[in-house]
Design a protein around this motif. Structure first.
Motif, PDB file in Angstrom:
ATOM      1  N   TYR A 207       0.821  -1.204   0.000  1.00  0.00           N
ATOM      2  CA  TYR A 207       0.000   0.000   0.000  1.00  0.00           C
ATOM      3  C   TYR A 207       0.859   1.261   0.000  1.00  0.00           C
ATOM      4  CZ  TYR A 207      -4.003  -2.890   1.325  1.00  0.00           C
ATOM      5  OH  TYR A 207      -5.004  -3.811   1.344  1.00  0.00           O
ATOM      6  N   SER A 208       0.293   2.340  -0.517  1.00  0.00           N
ATOM      7  CA  SER A 208       0.958   3.639  -0.425  1.00  0.00           C
ATOM      8  C   SER A 208       0.747   4.170   0.996  1.00  0.00           C
ATOM      9  CB  SER A 208       0.357   4.616  -1.436  1.00  0.00           C
ATOM     10  OG  SER A 208      -0.954   4.976  -1.047  1.00  0.00           O
ATOM     11  N   GLN A 209       1.481   5.203   1.347  1.00  0.00           N
ATOM     12  CA  GLN A 209       1.348   5.786   2.684  1.00  0.00           C
ATOM     13  C   GLN A 209      -0.073   6.296   2.924  1.00  0.00           C
ATOM     14  OE1 GLN A 209       3.441   5.620   5.185  1.00  0.00           O
ATOM     15  NE2 GLN A 209       2.142   6.792   6.562  1.00  0.00           N
ATOM     16  N   ILE A 210      -0.676   6.880   1.916  1.00  0.00           N
ATOM     17  CA  ILE A 210      -2.040   7.388   2.059  1.00  0.00           C
ATOM     18  C   ILE A 210      -3.025   6.245   2.298  1.00  0.00           C
ATOM     19  CG2 ILE A 210      -3.952   8.511   0.842  1.00  0.00           C
ATOM     20  CD1 ILE A 210      -1.896  10.355  -0.436  1.00  0.00           C
ATOM     21  N   GLN A 211      -2.862   5.143   1.568  1.00  0.00           N
ATOM     22  CA  GLN A 211      -3.746   3.995   1.760  1.00  0.00           C
ATOM     23  C   GLN A 211      -3.580   3.407   3.154  1.00  0.00           C
ATOM     24  OE1 GLN A 211      -2.234   1.938  -1.719  1.00  0.00           O
ATOM     25  NE2 GLN A 211      -4.246   2.055  -2.703  1.00  0.00           N
ATOM     26  N   ILE A 212      -2.357   3.343   3.640  1.00  0.00           N
ATOM     27  CA  ILE A 212      -2.113   2.851   5.004  1.00  0.00           C
ATOM     28  C   ILE A 212      -2.797   3.760   6.008  1.00  0.00           C
ATOM     29  CG2 ILE A 212      -0.343   2.486   6.771  1.00  0.00           C
ATOM     30  CD1 ILE A 212       1.539   1.625   4.456  1.00  0.00           C
ATOM     31  N   GLU A 213      -2.691   5.063   5.791  1.00  0.00           N
ATOM     32  CA  GLU A 213      -3.302   6.011   6.715  1.00  0.00           C
ATOM     33  C   GLU A 213      -4.829   5.880   6.730  1.00  0.00           C
ATOM     34  OE1 GLU A 213      -1.620   9.800   5.708  1.00  0.00           O
ATOM     35  OE2 GLU A 213       0.356   9.166   6.387  1.00  0.00           O
ATOM     36  N   TYR A 214      -5.426   5.619   5.588  1.00  0.00           N
ATOM     37  CA  TYR A 214      -6.870   5.393   5.555  1.00  0.00           C
ATOM     38  C   TYR A 214      -7.234   4.125   6.329  1.00  0.00           C
ATOM     39  CZ  TYR A 214      -7.862   9.105   2.176  1.00  0.00           C
ATOM     40  OH  TYR A 214      -8.014  10.320   1.558  1.00  0.00           O
ATOM     41  N   LEU A 215      -6.478   3.058   6.139  1.00  0.00           N
ATOM     42  CA  LEU A 215      -6.727   1.829   6.900  1.00  0.00           C
ATOM     43  C   LEU A 215      -6.564   2.082   8.395  1.00  0.00           C
ATOM     44  CD1 LEU A 215      -4.968  -0.951   4.775  1.00  0.00           C
ATOM     45  CD2 LEU A 215      -7.410  -0.742   5.241  1.00  0.00           C
ATOM     46  N   VAL A 216      -5.505   2.792   8.762  1.00  0.00           N
ATOM     47  CA  VAL A 216      -5.266   3.108  10.171  1.00  0.00           C
ATOM     48  C   VAL A 216      -6.450   3.892  10.732  1.00  0.00           C
ATOM     49  CG1 VAL A 216      -3.846   4.493  11.736  1.00  0.00           C
ATOM     50  CG2 VAL A 216      -2.751   2.986  10.084  1.00  0.00           C
ATOM     51  N   ALA A 217      -6.910   4.895  10.002  1.00  0.00           N
ATOM     52  CA  ALA A 217      -8.036   5.710  10.461  1.00  0.00           C
ATOM     53  C   ALA A 217      -9.294   4.858  10.657  1.00  0.00           C
ATOM     54  CB  ALA A 217      -8.304   6.833   9.472  1.00  0.00           C
ATOM     55  N   GLU A 218      -9.527   3.947   9.739  1.00  0.00           N
ATOM     56  CA  GLU A 218     -10.710   3.096   9.860  1.00  0.00           C
ATOM     57  C   GLU A 218     -10.595   2.159  11.056  1.00  0.00           C
ATOM     58  OE1 GLU A 218     -12.818   1.676   6.426  1.00  0.00           O
ATOM     59  OE2 GLU A 218     -11.402   2.736   5.145  1.00  0.00           O
ATOM     60  N   VAL A 219      -9.422   1.588  11.267  1.00  0.00           N
ATOM     61  CA  VAL A 219      -9.227   0.689  12.405  1.00  0.00           C
ATOM     62  C   VAL A 219      -9.334   1.473  13.717  1.00  0.00           C
ATOM     63  CG1 VAL A 219      -7.576  -0.833  13.565  1.00  0.00           C
ATOM     64  CG2 VAL A 219      -7.935  -1.027  11.105  1.00  0.00           C
ATOM     65  N   LEU A 220      -8.793   2.684  13.752  1.00  0.00           N
ATOM     66  CA  LEU A 220      -8.927   3.514  14.953  1.00  0.00           C
ATOM     67  C   LEU A 220     -10.401   3.775  15.260  1.00  0.00           C
ATOM     68  CD1 LEU A 220      -6.013   6.050  14.428  1.00  0.00           C
ATOM     69  CD2 LEU A 220      -6.231   4.408  16.303  1.00  0.00           C
ATOM     70  N   GLY A 221     -11.190   4.013  14.234  1.00  0.00           N
ATOM     71  CA  GLY A 221     -12.626   4.200  14.438  1.00  0.00           C
ATOM     72  C   GLY A 221     -13.287   2.951  14.994  1.00  0.00           C
TER      73      GLY A 221
END
Length: 115
Positions: A2-16
């Motif tokens: 994944y790109s850094q942006i895609q990782i950040e989206y996954l991280v944000a979703e998991v944090l939610g």
């Protein structure tokens, strides 16, 4: 990978997901897929030594298995996940920063609704 942006989206979703997790967690199939995708990506990073703590992978597996996380596990997971997105939030030249900082209407609506 994944790109850094895609990782950040996954991280944000998991944090939610962590925030709304109850004592009897039950993730949807899509949520489980996202948790496992993040875990797979972090495994790659661990193997390349950019992530120093293997425990986060175990916590993600536990979460994907619909097992409740302890308060300490939630705190540890959130801390590690925030560390993954923090560098790009601080980098004024990052793509994610420019996406959000250029949309003044979105920013104004955010601050208005925050109150």
């Amino acid at each position: 990978m994944y790109s850094q942006i895609q990782i950040e989206y996954l991280v944000a979703e998991v944090l939610g997901m962590i925030e709304v997790q109850t004592d009897t967690p039950k993730l949807t199939v899509i949520q489980k897929q996202k948790v496992l995708s993040l875990g797979n990506e972090l495994t790659h990073q661990v193997m390349n030594s950019s992530l120093s703590d293997w425990a986060i992978l175990g916590i993600l597996q536990k979460m994907a298995s619909d097992k409740p996380l302890s308060t300490t596990e939630k705190k540890d997971l959130k801390t590690k996940l925030y560390q993954l997105i923090r560098p790009s939030l601080l980098d004024k030249n990052s793509a994610i920063h420019s996406l959000y900082s250029n949309d003044k209407k979105l920013e104004k609506a955010f601050w208005k609704n925050l109150q």
